[in-house]
Write a protein that holds these residues in place. Sequence first.
Motif, short mmCIF file in Angstrom:
data_model
loop_
_atom_site.label_atom_id
_atom_site.label_comp_id
_atom_site.label_asym_id
_atom_site.label_seq_id
_atom_site.Cartn_x
_atom_site.Cartn_y
_atom_site.Cartn_z
N THR A 45 21.14 -51.03 9.48
CA THR A 45 20.39 -49.47 9.28
C THR A 45 21.37 -48.55 9.91
O THR A 45 20.96 -47.49 10.18
CB THR A 45 19.05 -49.40 9.95
OG1 THR A 45 18.93 -49.89 11.26
CG2 THR A 45 18.12 -50.27 9.20
N ALA A 48 21.88 -44.75 9.13
CA ALA A 48 20.93 -44.48 7.89
C ALA A 48 19.56 -44.95 8.14
O ALA A 48 19.22 -45.54 8.93
CB ALA A 48 21.42 -45.07 6.65
N LYS A 49 18.68 -44.21 7.43
CA LYS A 49 17.27 -44.44 7.50
C LYS A 49 16.89 -45.28 6.54
O LYS A 49 17.21 -45.09 5.33
CB LYS A 49 16.27 -43.22 7.46
CG LYS A 49 14.89 -43.56 7.54
CD LYS A 49 14.21 -42.23 7.40
CE LYS A 49 12.52 -42.35 7.51
NZ LYS A 49 11.88 -41.38 7.34
N LEU A 51 13.85 -47.37 4.22
CA LEU A 51 12.75 -47.76 3.96
C LEU A 51 12.35 -49.38 3.97
O LEU A 51 12.97 -49.96 3.13
CB LEU A 51 12.09 -47.18 2.59
CG LEU A 51 12.46 -45.60 2.57
CD1 LEU A 51 11.98 -45.12 0.98
CD2 LEU A 51 11.51 -44.79 3.64
N ASP A 489 26.68 -37.78 3.15
CA ASP A 489 25.42 -37.56 3.18
C ASP A 489 24.49 -37.32 1.99
O ASP A 489 24.76 -36.25 0.73
CB ASP A 489 25.13 -36.13 4.03
CG ASP A 489 23.78 -35.43 4.44
OD1 ASP A 489 22.80 -36.29 4.01
OD2 ASP A 489 23.59 -34.39 4.83
N GLY A 491 20.98 -37.83 1.75
CA GLY A 491 19.41 -37.75 1.86
C GLY A 491 19.30 -39.07 2.68
O GLY A 491 20.07 -39.68 3.25
N CYS A 492 17.98 -39.30 2.55
CA CYS A 492 17.26 -40.70 3.12
C CYS A 492 17.78 -41.76 2.29
O CYS A 492 17.91 -41.74 1.11
CB CYS A 492 15.94 -40.47 3.01
SG CYS A 492 14.92 -41.82 3.56
N PRO A 551 22.37 -40.37 9.04
CA PRO A 551 21.17 -40.35 9.01
C PRO A 551 20.50 -38.97 8.57
O PRO A 551 20.79 -37.85 8.97
CB PRO A 551 20.60 -40.45 10.73
CG PRO A 551 22.06 -40.83 11.04
CD PRO A 551 22.93 -40.33 10.48
N SER A 552 19.48 -38.91 7.58
CA SER A 552 18.81 -37.50 7.11
C SER A 552 17.37 -37.85 6.80
O SER A 552 16.91 -39.18 6.25
CB SER A 552 19.32 -37.33 5.95
OG SER A 552 18.91 -36.16 5.27
N GLU A 553 16.49 -37.01 6.99
CA GLU A 553 15.14 -36.78 6.30
C GLU A 553 14.98 -36.17 5.10
O GLU A 553 14.11 -36.02 4.64
CB GLU A 553 14.31 -36.08 7.56
CG GLU A 553 14.14 -36.64 9.01
CD GLU A 553 13.74 -38.11 8.84
OE1 GLU A 553 12.64 -38.28 8.04
OE2 GLU A 553 14.06 -39.09 9.67
N GLU A 554 16.24 -35.67 4.49
CA GLU A 554 16.23 -35.13 3.36
C GLU A 554 15.63 -36.15 2.10
O GLU A 554 16.07 -37.37 2.23
CB GLU A 554 17.49 -34.42 2.90
CG GLU A 554 17.85 -33.20 3.92
CD GLU A 554 17.03 -31.99 3.62
OE1 GLU A 554 16.51 -31.85 2.53
OE2 GLU A 554 16.83 -31.28 4.62
N PRO A 556 16.05 -38.58 -1.11
CA PRO A 556 17.31 -39.22 -1.43
C PRO A 556 17.88 -38.75 -2.45
O PRO A 556 17.25 -38.05 -3.45
CB PRO A 556 16.71 -40.78 -1.77
CG PRO A 556 15.46 -40.88 -1.13
CD PRO A 556 14.91 -39.31 -0.95
#
Length: 595
Positions: A45, A48-49, A51, A489, A491-492, A551-554, A556
């Motif tokens: 990980t 990156a984030k 799931l 980048d 996104g997620c 790493p992003s909370e945007e 995908p």
Amino acid sequence: MNFRRPMVASYARTVRTLPTQSWFPKSRSCWTPVWPKYPPRPRSTTGAKLLRRPLVPPGRIRNSKQSSPDALHTAGTSYAKKCSLARSAHPPHLGARLLAADRNGALSVTGVIDVVVDTEANFAGIVARDPFVLDASLEKLAPRWSAEKDGAEDLQDFMNSVHLQQTESFEHELVEEGSGNTSSEEEIRTISAEFRTSMAAHAAMEPRAAVADVGPDKAEIWCGTQDPYFVRARIAALLGRRRADIVIHPQRMGGAFGGRVACGAAEQATRLSAMVGRPVRVQWDREAEFRNSYMQPPFAHRVSAEVNAAGTLTRWMQDFVSAPITTGPVSALGDGMSQFIAAGIDWFSADTGTARGAEHPYSAAIQRIRYSDIRTDLPFGPWRGLGAGPNTFVTESVMDELAEAVDMDPVAFRLHNLASGHDRLAHVLKRVAKLSGWAGRASQEASTGAQGVACGIYKGMTYVAAVAQIEALHAQREIRVRKVWCVQDCGCVVNPDQVRAMIMGNIVWGCGMALKEELTLDGTSVRQDNFDTYEIMRNDACPDVEIELVPSEEPPAGAGEAALVSIAPAITNAVHAATGNRIRRLPIRSEDVFI
């Protein structure tokens, strides 16, 4: 289902099997895969984030028409390699029309079941039980084709952006901001240049294949395609049936890259199956792939840009010409209705695939970007990234040259001129500079090895920047890419390993775009028809790569093609840093570097 033993149609000159594309089950029950219930594999990980919950839990896939990966390795998949083969005659050049063929001669060969000759459809095919009679039967078929047109379309004239500028006849305007001239009191540096990129093939490792079983009430097609709904519509039109009566079973493609939107093999198999009343397989060989598929069109750009002494971009005027890409396969299919539909599309809309990536992220007080998407008789269509690769190559080459004109570091120059709202692009640019140990231009002068940088935004949602380190081998008159650093980048990130794999593929593909890949024509015949004449990146020429995911909370975003846009310009900018020579056309030619 009572399944009839399929015949097989093929474009192969020699008999080959396609073990990952040509499987064909004996019964419908074979289509439901049973996935092994092993525990989830831990994934890295870093950067990156992730799931944790899988999007499709093992064991819950329904109505899949593909066999499981486990079955591919444990002989649990059924294949059609024991089926009889058939073959269709190929046009010897683009645009050739079938005039006649000796059906009786081909039928005289022992083992041939039937021969189909349809001059109106520009089609001739042979169906046989024994694949080893195909060469002899095709020779007996002796198809006669129309002669190659005199004065075949000159691509240089087609790509004449200078003429379009002189006549002010560009079809589409992407950007029009500001007007007039820059202040006469400012010290202005101007860059004017023309750029060209070549035609390119998809060069997938696996040539396409398809099985068609056309019955009285239903037609079923097994093929690899990126758009099964488009294929279904084509098959329905070909047979004159409702779309509801056509079933497409998508298979693994063995490589697509935009080249499997349409599936000519599926249409050819359908024709033969409908005419002989049996399941038929069509299998192309490598030469058929190169000669009968649509291609990435060439691009020609002309750019004039200005920057003031403070390093601020003040004016950007860009015109370019290419062919329709998104709607290209429609006309490339070749029938009259397709040509009619394509003409209607061109009348009412611009091709967004051709323009992809042309609107750059930099701010200029005066800016205009225009283009023309000119439809020709040549079969053009989507190639990885569509227009984003060629268009970003031009933007990032000009930005690098403007930075040099005002003696600014290329990274700092880009950051200084980014338009507002592009913080994510600025971040990946800063990160790739740090990751690569960016040395700047001054420390690279008079060196055979150097770095180049480029960045871009793919489809307005994925931000990427790359640094390429190259070595100019003067004795061999060769450019070697030693390492590429890439920060993306998107996104997620759901699956970091898979995203990194896609970025790595984009890096290798971008190296090929910069250094190797080019299709050329001899009249209207494609010169390159296999990997001995169409060069791709080999293992020993591929660079080391280092990839970082932001790493992003945007939400995908896309990752399949994004990194490609920054690779070629990073390489060409590095070539300039190493040799002092600007690259204006792709792929790079030794005469443009080692002058």
